[in-house]
Each structure stands twice: as structure tokens, then as C-alpha cells.
Design an enzyme around this catalytic site. Structure first.
Site, short mmCIF file in Angstrom:
data_model
loop_
_atom_site.label_atom_id
_atom_site.label_comp_id
_atom_site.label_asym_id
_atom_site.label_seq_id
_atom_site.Cartn_x
_atom_site.Cartn_y
_atom_site.Cartn_z
N LYS A 173 2.41 -1.86 -11.88
CA LYS A 173 3.37 -3.14 -11.71
C LYS A 173 3.84 -3.62 -12.91
CE LYS A 173 1.29 -3.14 -7.41
NZ LYS A 173 -0.02 -3.24 -6.64
N TRP B 43 -5.00 -7.74 -0.01
CA TRP B 43 -5.59 -6.97 -0.97
C TRP B 43 -7.31 -7.65 -0.90
CZ3 TRP B 43 -3.98 -2.66 -1.81
CH2 TRP B 43 -2.59 -2.18 -1.79
N ASP C 123 -9.15 -9.32 -9.28
CA ASP C 123 -7.80 -8.24 -9.15
C ASP C 123 -6.51 -8.73 -9.86
OD1 ASP C 123 -6.10 -6.52 -8.36
OD2 ASP C 123 -6.51 -6.48 -6.15
C1 LIG Z 1 -0.89 -2.82 -5.41
C2 LIG Z 1 -2.23 -3.59 -5.56
C3 LIG Z 1 -3.25 -3.03 -5.46
C4 LIG Z 1 -3.51 -1.61 -5.20
O1 LIG Z 1 -3.47 -0.64 -6.29
P1 LIG Z 1 -3.36 0.91 -6.14
O2 LIG Z 1 -3.31 1.29 -7.44
O3 LIG Z 1 -2.74 1.44 -5.15
O4 LIG Z 1 -4.86 1.18 -5.28
C5 LIG Z 1 -4.69 -3.96 -5.28
N1 LIG Z 1 -4.35 -5.14 -5.63
C6 LIG Z 1 -3.37 -5.59 -5.64
C7 LIG Z 1 -3.20 -7.15 -5.89
C8 LIG Z 1 -2.14 -4.88 -5.91
O5 LIG Z 1 -0.86 -5.58 -6.09
#
Ligand SMILES: *Cc1c(COP(=O)(O)O)cnc(C)c1O
Length: 361
Positions: free
Chosen positions: A195, A101, A171
């Protein structure tokens, strides 16, 4: 079929109490005569849903008033572009690289700015977090970027590092709302909802208000934090149903006792599973122990073939989505807020049964 114990990394399990409420309110939301999916985003009903969701998120995360909360679309991944588009002044950004990521975010940032890799876990195949005690941050850098929980490599900063810069971007897609966070340590926090907070299609951005001045008017309105904030996330039609679901999750978090209580429960679940894996004769985990994630737990058996057999075996125990990410292999159990201790116990008893079958104990 009965509901399963869903260990998916995302979209992930929702609290059953939230699903029941959605079902009860679906056809006729609070006597409005319609579902939330059919409501005007300019209606009083929806305005109240949006306000309540924001108020509850502010309450559970203790978000100070000098931060804006935005409810956006495009997934967490659109933020990989929006962040450099809005926040770059000197076109120089600093990255802590901890896996897939951060890699994806770094590639987008490189299209717009010079990227300084100030720390990386690559030499350790991302199974260990880089040491941040010696990082050098250049004076001209616009912001420092990192990922708090690495959903794929199953590492997590615990506690969150103190980074000596006025603008830290994080993030938190896979651990926002899993523990208390000192919001003021950050300039911008973002997370996809699927999540810990709800369903795919909604991204939460928490941004310090002074940073909105950085957004240039030449930017497309839909990519411009200042425009989106000015319109209180209603510049265009927002994902109304997703915001409603996230609001129900925020209420559920409050009812569970808030983030301190949620964190205790999450720590207990993860400790239980790691303790079992560490004592197992068959299963193992290769993440640096200090960096193990409380949200995503990876493990393997003796071989890739046996991993496949375990994944099949687990289905008969009402366990779903336990297969590891293709980059890592093996298994991955995601223990987000909605996964109960009962689900963790069920997984452990399934692992024990498989271990006995394979090792003939
Ligand atoms: C799932 C995830 C993403 C991507 O999320 P999307 O909504 O599919 O763009 C980005 N960063 C992390 C840490 C993630 O777990």
C-alpha cells in the site's frame, strides 16, 4: 501509453522517482555487475541494502531501540496467525472489530484463543468506528487488537486511540508511513508493503523486544518471531528485491521531508476530495465524517448502473482502479503517499465532467 493516475487500493502506485531509480539501477546495481534480484542474500551488497532499509525505516518512524524490525513474507494475512501463535499466553485476546480485515484476523485468532469482542462497528455496517471510551478489557487478556485504517470500509482512527493495555497489536497495512506514529503505544505493528511502502510479498513487523520471549521453541521456525529476529530477517532467503524497493521508498519519504510533511500532504489531498464530494449534486460519501479515511475514499453516484458508467468514463481521463470493493460497491479512490495532489485534481475534474454530463448543468 502514458502512465495513468492509479487509485488502486493495493498493490498500489509507487512514487515515479522510485520507479525511475529501479529502472536506472536494475541491470547493474551500483557497479556490482548484477541486479538486486540476482544477488546472494548473504553478500555485502545485500547486507548493506537490508541495513539501510532498516535504518531509514527506524529514522522515519522514530522506532526506539527496544523494538525489533522484521522483514517477512506471507503477506499481512500470515500475521493474523503468527500473532496469536507467538503472543498468546492465556489464550485470551481482545478485538476491536471494524470490518473485513479485523474479521479475517479474528477468525484466525479464534482457532487458537478465546476472542473477546470488546467493540464492534458491525451495527453501523462498519461505516462508523465504534466508541472506545467504555471498552472493558479483561485482566487475563493477552493483547488488544485493532486495524488503524480500514481499507475496504474506508474508515480510519484519527488520531490513533489510547488503549489502556500493555500490549496493543495493530494492523497498519494501509496507513503505516502515511503519518507519524507513537511506536511505544504498541507492542506490535505490522503492515503489508504493497500500500504505502513498496510491492507485494514483503511484510514489515515492528515488535517490542521483550515480547520475543513469548515465542515458544515448539513453534515452526518460519513462524517464530524470536528465531526470525535472531537471524535479523535472514533465517531463510528473504524477498531481496522487495526489501530493496521498500528501502527506496523509505529514502523517498525522507527526501519528501519525513512523515510530518507526508501527513500534511495526505490530509490536504483527502480534504480536497471530500470537500468536492460533499458539494457535489451527484456523488456522495456515507462514512461517518469524523471517521473518514485519508487513505481510502469511497463514493457513489445515483445508482449502481451510473457507478459503472462513471468507472468507464474515468478511463478516458487516465484514471485507473477506481472501482469500489465488492463488499461496498460504488467507487473507491486510494490516496496513498505516492498519489499526488495533481492526481486528486485530475479525479475531481473527471467527476465534475461526468456530473455535468449526467445532470446537464
Ligand atoms: C491489504 C490489507 C491486508 C492484507 O494484506 P496481504 O498482504 O494481502 O495479506 C490486511 N490488512 C489490511 C488493513 C489491508 O489493507
Amino acid at each position: 501509453m502514458k502512465r495513468v493516475y492509479n487509485f488502486s487500493a493495493g498493490p498500489a502506485a509507487l512514487p515515479e522517482a522510485v520507479l525511475n531509480r529501479i529502472q536506472n539501477e536494475l541491470i547493474n546495481h551500483h557497479g556490482s555487475g548484477m541486479s538486486v534480484m540476482e544477488m546472494s542474500h548473504r553478500s555485502h551488497e545485500f547486507e548493506a541494502i537490508l541495513k539501510r532499509a532498516e535504518d531509514d525505516l527506524r529514522y522515519v518512524l522514530a522506532i526506539p531501540n527496544h523494538y525489533e524490525v522484521l522483514f517477512l513474507q506471507g503477506g499481512a494475512s500470515l500475521q493474523f496467525s503468527m500473532i496469536p501463535l507467538n503472543l498468546c499466553v492465556n489464550r485470551h485476546v481482545s478485538f476491536i472489530h471494524t470490518g473485513e480485515w479485523s474479521q479475517k484476523a479474528l477468525e484466525e485468532a479464534e482457532k487458537l484463543a478465546e476472542v473477546d469482542l470488546i467493540a464492534s462497528g458491525k451495527a453501523d455496517q462498519f461505516r462508523k468506528l465504534p466508541d472506545l471510551s467504555q471498552v472493558h478489557i479483561q485482566a487475563k487478556t493477552d493483547y488488544v487488537y485493532y486495524v488503524s485504517n480500514n481499507t475496504i470500509y474506508c474508515t480510519q482512527f484519527k488520531p490513533l486511540p489510547k488503549i489502556d493495555h500493555h500490549l496493543v497489536v495493530c494492523d497498519m497495512s494501509s496507513d503505516l508511513l502515511s503519518r507519524p506514529v507513537q511506536i511505544e503505544d504498541f507492542g506490535l505493528i505490522f503492515a503489508g508493503a504493497q500500500k504505502n511502502m513498496g510491492i507485494a510479498g514483503l511484510t514489515i513487523v515492528i515488535i517490542r523486544k521483550d515480547l520475543l520471549e513469548r515465542s515458544h521453541s515448539s513453534l515452526s521456525n518460519m513462524l517464530n518471531y524470536q528465531t526470525l529476529a535472531k537471524h535479523r530477517s535472514l533465517y531463510n532467503t528473504p524477498p531481496v528485491f522487495n526489501i530493496y524497493v521498500a528501502g527506496l521508498v523509505f529514502e523517498w519519504v525522507k527526501e519528501e521531508g519525513g512523515l510530518a510533511a507526508i501527513q500534511q500532504e495526505n490530509l490536504a489531498k483527502a480534504q480536497r476530495l471530500y470537500a468536492y464530494i460533499d458539494h457535489s449534486q451527484l456523488f456522495n460519501n456515507d462514512v461517518n465524517p469524523a471517521d473518514r479515511s485519508t487513505m481510502n475514499v469511497s463514493f457513489r453516484s445515483a445508482s449502481a448502473t451510473m457507478d459503472e458508467a462513471f468507472i468507464e468514463f474515468s478511463k478516458a481521463h487516465r484514471i485507473a482502479n477506481i472501482k469500489g470493493h465488492r463488499l461496498v460497491g460504488g467507487m473507491r479512490a486510494s490516496l496513498y503517499n505516492a498519489m499526488s495532489m495533481e492526481g486528486v485534481e485530475q479525479l475531481i475534474s473527471c467527476m465534475k465532467a461526468f456530473e455535468e454530463q449526467e445532470l446537464g448543468q
